[in-house]
Write an enzyme that holds these catalytic residues in place. Structure first.
Site, PDB file in Angstrom:
ATOM      1  N   ALA A   6       0.828  -1.213   0.000  1.00 56.70           N
ATOM      2  CA  ALA A   6       0.000   0.000   0.000  1.00 56.70           C
ATOM      3  C   ALA A   6       0.856   1.253   0.000  1.00 56.70           C
ATOM      4  O   ALA A   6       0.569   2.223   0.694  1.00 56.70           O
ATOM      5  CB  ALA A   6      -0.948  -0.027   1.193  1.00 56.70           C
ATOM      6  N   GLY A   7       1.931   1.235  -0.804  1.00 61.04           N
ATOM      7  CA  GLY A   7       2.667   2.464  -1.076  1.00 61.04           C
ATOM      8  C   GLY A   7       2.012   3.131  -2.285  1.00 61.04           C
ATOM      9  O   GLY A   7       0.884   2.783  -2.682  1.00 61.04           O
ATOM     10  N   ALA A  40       8.948  10.014   0.572  1.00 61.82           N
ATOM     11  CA  ALA A  40       9.456  10.702  -0.629  1.00 61.82           C
ATOM     12  C   ALA A  40       9.409  12.205  -0.423  1.00 61.82           C
ATOM     13  O   ALA A  40       8.378  12.764  -0.080  1.00 61.82           O
ATOM     14  CB  ALA A  40       8.637  10.288  -1.843  1.00 61.82           C
ATOM     15  N   GLY A  42      11.197  14.593  -2.645  1.00 65.22           N
ATOM     16  CA  GLY A  42      11.361  15.411  -3.842  1.00 65.22           C
ATOM     17  C   GLY A  42      10.023  15.618  -4.511  1.00 65.22           C
ATOM     18  O   GLY A  42       9.319  16.592  -4.250  1.00 65.22           O
ATOM     19  N   GLY A  43       9.609  14.683  -5.348  1.00 64.70           N
ATOM     20  CA  GLY A  43       8.319  14.847  -5.983  1.00 64.70           C
ATOM     21  C   GLY A  43       8.157  13.923  -7.170  1.00 64.70           C
ATOM     22  O   GLY A  43       8.737  12.838  -7.200  1.00 64.70           O
ATOM     23  N   GLU A 108      15.958  19.133 -10.168  1.00 64.72           N
ATOM     24  CA  GLU A 108      16.750  18.126  -9.466  1.00 64.72           C
ATOM     25  C   GLU A 108      17.858  17.610 -10.376  1.00 64.72           C
ATOM     26  O   GLU A 108      17.822  17.819 -11.594  1.00 64.72           O
ATOM     27  CB  GLU A 108      15.850  16.981  -8.984  1.00 64.72           C
ATOM     28  N   HIS A 224      22.253   7.148  -2.732  1.00 63.46           N
ATOM     29  CA  HIS A 224      21.945   8.580  -2.717  1.00 63.46           C
ATOM     30  C   HIS A 224      23.144   9.318  -2.150  1.00 63.46           C
ATOM     31  O   HIS A 224      23.697   8.919  -1.119  1.00 63.46           O
ATOM     32  CB  HIS A 224      20.698   8.860  -1.866  1.00 63.46           C
ATOM     33  N   ARG A 264      23.077  11.112  -9.949  1.00 68.12           N
ATOM     34  CA  ARG A 264      23.409  10.625  -8.607  1.00 68.12           C
ATOM     35  C   ARG A 264      24.641   9.740  -8.560  1.00 68.12           C
ATOM     36  O   ARG A 264      25.406   9.792  -7.601  1.00 68.12           O
ATOM     37  CB  ARG A 264      22.222   9.845  -8.049  1.00 68.12           C
ATOM     38  N   HIS A 321      19.822   3.597  -1.632  1.00 69.70           N
ATOM     39  CA  HIS A 321      18.598   4.395  -1.698  1.00 69.70           C
ATOM     40  C   HIS A 321      17.514   3.768  -2.558  1.00 69.70           C
ATOM     41  O   HIS A 321      16.336   3.840  -2.234  1.00 69.70           O
ATOM     42  CB  HIS A 321      18.967   5.769  -2.271  1.00 69.70           C
ATOM     43  N   GLU A 345       8.631   0.107  -7.095  1.00 68.97           N
ATOM     44  CA  GLU A 345      10.067  -0.169  -6.952  1.00 68.97           C
ATOM     45  C   GLU A 345      10.391  -1.662  -6.960  1.00 68.97           C
ATOM     46  O   GLU A 345      11.517  -2.044  -7.270  1.00 68.97           O
ATOM     47  CB  GLU A 345      10.602   0.503  -5.677  1.00 68.97           C
ATOM     48  N   ARG A 356      18.735   5.691 -11.805  1.00 65.88           N
ATOM     49  CA  ARG A 356      17.409   6.334 -11.871  1.00 65.88           C
ATOM     50  C   ARG A 356      17.548   7.842 -11.781  1.00 65.88           C
ATOM     51  O   ARG A 356      18.256   8.371 -10.932  1.00 65.88           O
ATOM     52  CB  ARG A 356      16.540   5.852 -10.710  1.00 65.88           C
ATOM     53  N   SER A 361      10.814   7.952  -9.889  1.00 66.39           N
ATOM     54  CA  SER A 361      10.295   6.748  -9.248  1.00 66.39           C
ATOM     55  C   SER A 361       8.825   6.880  -8.885  1.00 66.39           C
ATOM     56  O   SER A 361       8.019   5.983  -9.171  1.00 66.39           O
ATOM     57  CB  SER A 361      11.128   6.458  -8.007  1.00 66.39           C
ATOM     58  N   LEU A 362       8.451   8.002  -8.266  1.00 59.28           N
ATOM     59  CA  LEU A 362       7.023   8.187  -8.002  1.00 59.28           C
ATOM     60  C   LEU A 362       6.267   8.227  -9.320  1.00 59.28           C
ATOM     61  O   LEU A 362       5.183   7.663  -9.449  1.00 59.28           O
ATOM     62  CB  LEU A 362       6.775   9.470  -7.203  1.00 59.28           C
TER      63      LEU A 362
HETATM   64  C1  FAD Z   1      13.665   8.914   1.879  1.00 62.51           C
HETATM   65  C2  FAD Z   1      13.209   8.680   0.467  1.00 62.51           C
HETATM   66  C3  FAD Z   1      12.904   9.747  -0.356  1.00 62.51           C
HETATM   67  C4  FAD Z   1      12.475   9.546  -1.668  1.00 62.51           C
HETATM   68  N1  FAD Z   1      12.131  10.610  -2.451  1.00 62.51           N
HETATM   69  C5  FAD Z   1      11.629  10.383  -3.692  1.00 62.51           C
HETATM   70  C6  FAD Z   1      11.136  11.464  -4.496  1.00 62.51           C
HETATM   71  O1  FAD Z   1      11.097  12.591  -4.064  1.00 62.51           O
HETATM   72  N2  FAD Z   1      10.676  11.194  -5.738  1.00 62.51           N
HETATM   73  C7  FAD Z   1      10.659   9.927  -6.249  1.00 62.51           C
HETATM   74  O2  FAD Z   1      10.242   9.744  -7.383  1.00 62.51           O
HETATM   75  N3  FAD Z   1      11.091   8.890  -5.494  1.00 62.51           N
HETATM   76  C8  FAD Z   1      11.564   9.089  -4.242  1.00 62.51           C
HETATM   77  N4  FAD Z   1      11.986   8.033  -3.499  1.00 62.51           N
HETATM   78  C9  FAD Z   1      11.783   6.686  -4.017  1.00 62.51           C
HETATM   79  C10 FAD Z   1      10.302   6.368  -3.935  1.00 62.51           C
HETATM   80  O3  FAD Z   1       9.766   6.933  -2.750  1.00 62.51           O
HETATM   81  C11 FAD Z   1      10.038   4.875  -3.927  1.00 62.51           C
HETATM   82  O4  FAD Z   1      10.719   4.269  -4.983  1.00 62.51           O
HETATM   83  C12 FAD Z   1       8.562   4.616  -4.114  1.00 62.51           C
HETATM   84  O5  FAD Z   1       7.815   5.356  -3.181  1.00 62.51           O
HETATM   85  C13 FAD Z   1       8.280   3.147  -3.960  1.00 62.51           C
HETATM   86  O6  FAD Z   1       6.893   2.993  -3.908  1.00 62.51           O
HETATM   87  P1  FAD Z   1       6.258   1.559  -3.870  1.00 62.51           P
HETATM   88  O7  FAD Z   1       4.789   1.761  -3.823  1.00 62.51           O
HETATM   89  O8  FAD Z   1       6.829   0.745  -4.950  1.00 62.51           O
HETATM   90  O9  FAD Z   1       6.789   0.920  -2.484  1.00 62.51           O
HETATM   91  P2  FAD Z   1       6.602   1.400  -0.980  1.00 62.51           P
HETATM   92  O10 FAD Z   1       6.130   2.795  -0.891  1.00 62.51           O
HETATM   93  O11 FAD Z   1       7.837   1.054  -0.231  1.00 62.51           O
HETATM   94  O12 FAD Z   1       5.433   0.470  -0.451  1.00 62.51           O
HETATM   95  C14 FAD Z   1       5.618  -0.914  -0.293  1.00 62.51           C
HETATM   96  C15 FAD Z   1       4.404  -1.504   0.389  1.00 62.51           C
HETATM   97  O13 FAD Z   1       4.485  -2.920   0.366  1.00 62.51           O
HETATM   98  C16 FAD Z   1       4.153  -3.440   1.637  1.00 62.51           C
HETATM   99  N5  FAD Z   1       4.754  -4.781   1.752  1.00 62.51           N
HETATM  100  C17 FAD Z   1       6.048  -5.138   1.591  1.00 62.51           C
HETATM  101  N6  FAD Z   1       6.177  -6.462   1.708  1.00 62.51           N
HETATM  102  C18 FAD Z   1       4.934  -6.973   1.938  1.00 62.51           C
HETATM  103  C19 FAD Z   1       4.407  -8.263   2.142  1.00 62.51           C
HETATM  104  N7  FAD Z   1       5.186  -9.366   2.127  1.00 62.51           N
HETATM  105  N8  FAD Z   1       3.079  -8.394   2.362  1.00 62.51           N
HETATM  106  C20 FAD Z   1       2.263  -7.314   2.381  1.00 62.51           C
HETATM  107  N9  FAD Z   1       2.704  -6.055   2.178  1.00 62.51           N
HETATM  108  C21 FAD Z   1       4.024  -5.889   1.970  1.00 62.51           C
HETATM  109  C22 FAD Z   1       4.683  -2.402   2.604  1.00 62.51           C
HETATM  110  O14 FAD Z   1       4.089  -2.556   3.868  1.00 62.51           O
HETATM  111  C23 FAD Z   1       4.236  -1.137   1.849  1.00 62.51           C
HETATM  112  O15 FAD Z   1       2.859  -0.908   2.102  1.00 62.51           O
HETATM  113  C24 FAD Z   1      12.396   8.229  -2.172  1.00 62.51           C
HETATM  114  C25 FAD Z   1      12.704   7.143  -1.338  1.00 62.51           C
HETATM  115  C26 FAD Z   1      13.095   7.353  -0.029  1.00 62.51           C
HETATM  116  C27 FAD Z   1      13.401   6.183   0.853  1.00 62.51           C
END
Ligand code: FAD
Length: 479
Positions: A6-7, A40, A42-43, A108, A224, A264, A321, A345, A356, A361-362
């Site tokens: 739920a990201g 996240a 940045g944006g 950026e 990073h 980066r 990162h 991701e 990247r 990424s967002l």
């Molecule tokens: C500090 C930081 C700053 C960042 N800033 C930026 C930015 O500004 N712009 C940008 O584009 N990117 C940025 N990134 C990268 C970006 O945030 C991530 O790549 C992106 O948010 C990943 O989203 P996601 O939905 O794939 O995973 P996530 O947001 O990590 O969500 C993963 C989900 O999966 C769930 N999960 C994992 N394993 C299981 C399982 N076995 N069973 C059930 N649920 C599970 C977790 O609980 C979570 O809900 C940043 C990353 C970090 C760490």
């Protein structure tokens, strides 16, 4: 159908699938604050300005990818990200605007123009995940199972037919689904020094690999450049957007040593060189000339760590990162096993190549989340025949501190063949897959730097390293 995670990617894929008419069960292990999306700062990169274009965004993305990006995937991202920003606005996300009411666009590293939209300054991820979770919680067609952890993928006759999950109290759940979308996030928290929340340990990659799906590009791990180096809050990310507003990188002598807005991989390596140049050497981010009111949560975190960015230099060092690699998919998120999709991701459609571009990424979570959600909804018919019995619950794939230390030491900013071979004996299966991919790519390119092959091998342009459990790595060219 089922969505795991739920990201940003999972929430948006679930909403897209529900819009496509599917009934969705969303399985999430952790509360929002444990997703990378929440953090996240940045944006979202999107060619929205009159002076910009998807072609220009594409050129920057491909240049950052160092000849390893899959151009078709990068094109989809750059052409569709303006539309997902508009869609998010229509869903109620309020992006920051300038005084004239136009979207305020940030600059950026690696972007040739200002093209990054934010919400709440550096609180972009927090705002978007908050708004999307509220929508998911009230969506008629979406049922949320939280906290519940996916522990095995359920396969029958070579097709993914659902998953086995476990609630926090240990109660098992067998979930039969016509389509299963993994959106479990990245794996950078497998490295000892990281900007990621502790849950980012590649759970989806472990599940997919155990079910026989291919993983790709694992050798490309982004470090990073500017994570806080301090006793408290070590690894806290200081967004690149602050360098976009003029922050400088300085060595101990107060001298600049790198273009702060280079991609980066370049900036991280330059910092690493300074840090290794003498015992105790340090690198600082000088934010004294930046208006930190634009970055309230960074300023607050630094204050909590006892640092005042308006008056003093802030020590920084690279940290793991972002994992460019993941579950190999096509441009609609389809993995190599029927019925299985991956997005965000945890997925790898080849878009980022060897490096990247910031804030892509967002954008990827939303562009490919929407595509995967729609494609999964369209194929979400339940299996026609009685499937084979559900598999047992797999172990919770948590690395030991020794694995995290070994990945940092042997698969960090620079990799030697001896170190990678040592990592091939690690007890954590995913660590071995990362090592195997890094050993197979005998060159230095972007985020993958080999001490024994210092330059790019042009024969590996556009080539992806495919990993399957218990088989030799394969090289593939993707269209
Ligand atoms: C500090 C930081 C700053 C960042 N800033 C930026 C930015 O500004 N712009 C940008 O584009 N990117 C940025 N990134 C990268 C970006 O945030 C991530 O790549 C992106 O948010 C990943 O989203 P996601 O939905 O794939 O995973 P996530 O947001 O990590 O969500 C993963 C989900 O999966 C769930 N999960 C994992 N394993 C299981 C399982 N076995 N069973 C059930 N649920 C599970 C977790 O609980 C979570 O809900 C940043 C990353 C970090 C760490």
């Amino acid at each position: 159908m089922a969505v795991v995670g739920a990201g940003a990617a999972g929430l948006y894929a679930a909403l897209a699938a529900a819009r496509g008419g599917a009934r969705v069960v969303l399985v999430s292990r952790s509360p929002l604050a444990e997703t990378a999306s929440y953090w996240a700062q940045g944006g979202i990169a999107a060619a929205l300005a009159f002076y910009d274009s998807p072609e220009r965004h594409l050129a920057d993305t491909v240049a950052a990818g160092r000849g390893a990006s899959r151009p078709t995937a990068a094109r989809v991202l750059c052409e569709e990200s303006p539309d997902v920003v508009r869609d998010l606005q229509s869903l109620g996300v309020q992006f920051d605007t300038d005084q004239a009411g136009r979207l305020a666009l940030g600059l950026e590293g690696g972007h040739s123009v200002r093209r990054v939209v934010h919400a709440g300054g550096s609180a972009t991820g927090r705002r978007i995940t908050r708004d999307l979770s509220a929508l998911v919680a009230t969506a008629e067609r979406i049922e949320v199972l939280e906290p519940a952890s996916a522990r095995s993928l359920w396969t029958s006759e070579g097709r993914c037919v659902g998953l086995v999950a476990e609630r926090r109290d240990g109660e098992p759940i067998e979930l039969l689904a016509g389509a299963t979308v993994l959106a479990t996030g990245g794996a950078a928290a497998l490295w000892r020094r990281t900007t990621n929340p502790p849950g980012a340990v590649g759970a989806g990659l472990t599940l997919a690999a155990a079910a026989g799906a291919a993983l790709a590009d694992l050798e490309f791990v982004q470090f990073h450049p500017t994570a806080l180096a301090s006793e408290t809050s070590d690894g806290f990310l200081i967004t690149e957007a602050i360098r976009g507003e003029g922050a400088l990188l300085l060595d101990d002598a107060g001298e600049r040593f790198v273009d702060e807005l280079a991609p980066r991989d370049q900036v991280a390596l330059a910092i690493q060189q300074v840090l290794r140049s003498s015992p105790g050497a340090r690198v600082f981010l000088d934010m004294r000339a930046v208006d930190m009111s634009q970055f309230p949560n960074v300023a607050a975190a630094l204050r909590r760590a006892g640092l005042d960015p308006a008056r003093e230099l802030v020590p920084v060092a690279p940290a793991a990162h972002y994992t460019m690699g993941g579950i190999a998919t096509d441009l609609d998120g389809r993995a190599s096993i029927d019925g299985l999709f991956a997005v965000g991701e945890c997925a790898c459609n080849g878009l980022h190549g060897a490096n990247r571009l910031a804030s892509n990424s967002l954008a990827e979570c939303f562009v490919f989340g929407r595509r995967a959600g729609a494609a999964a909804a369209a194929t979400a018919a339940p299996p026609a025949r009685e499937p084979e019995p559900a598999p047992p619950r797999g172990p919770d794939p948590l690395p030991q501190p020794s694995t995290r230390a070994a990945l940092w030491a042997h698969a960090g900013l620079e990799r030697s063949p001896e170190g990678l071979r040592e990592l091939m004996d690690d007890p954590f299966p995913l660590a071995r897959l990362f090592a195997g991919a890094a050993l197979r790519r005998e060159e230095s390119r972007g985020a993958h730097q080999r001490t024994d092959h210092r330059s790019v091998d042009p024969r590996l342009d556009g080539i992806h390293v495919l990993m399957r459990q218990d088989t030799e790595p394969q090289l593939e060219s993707w269209r």
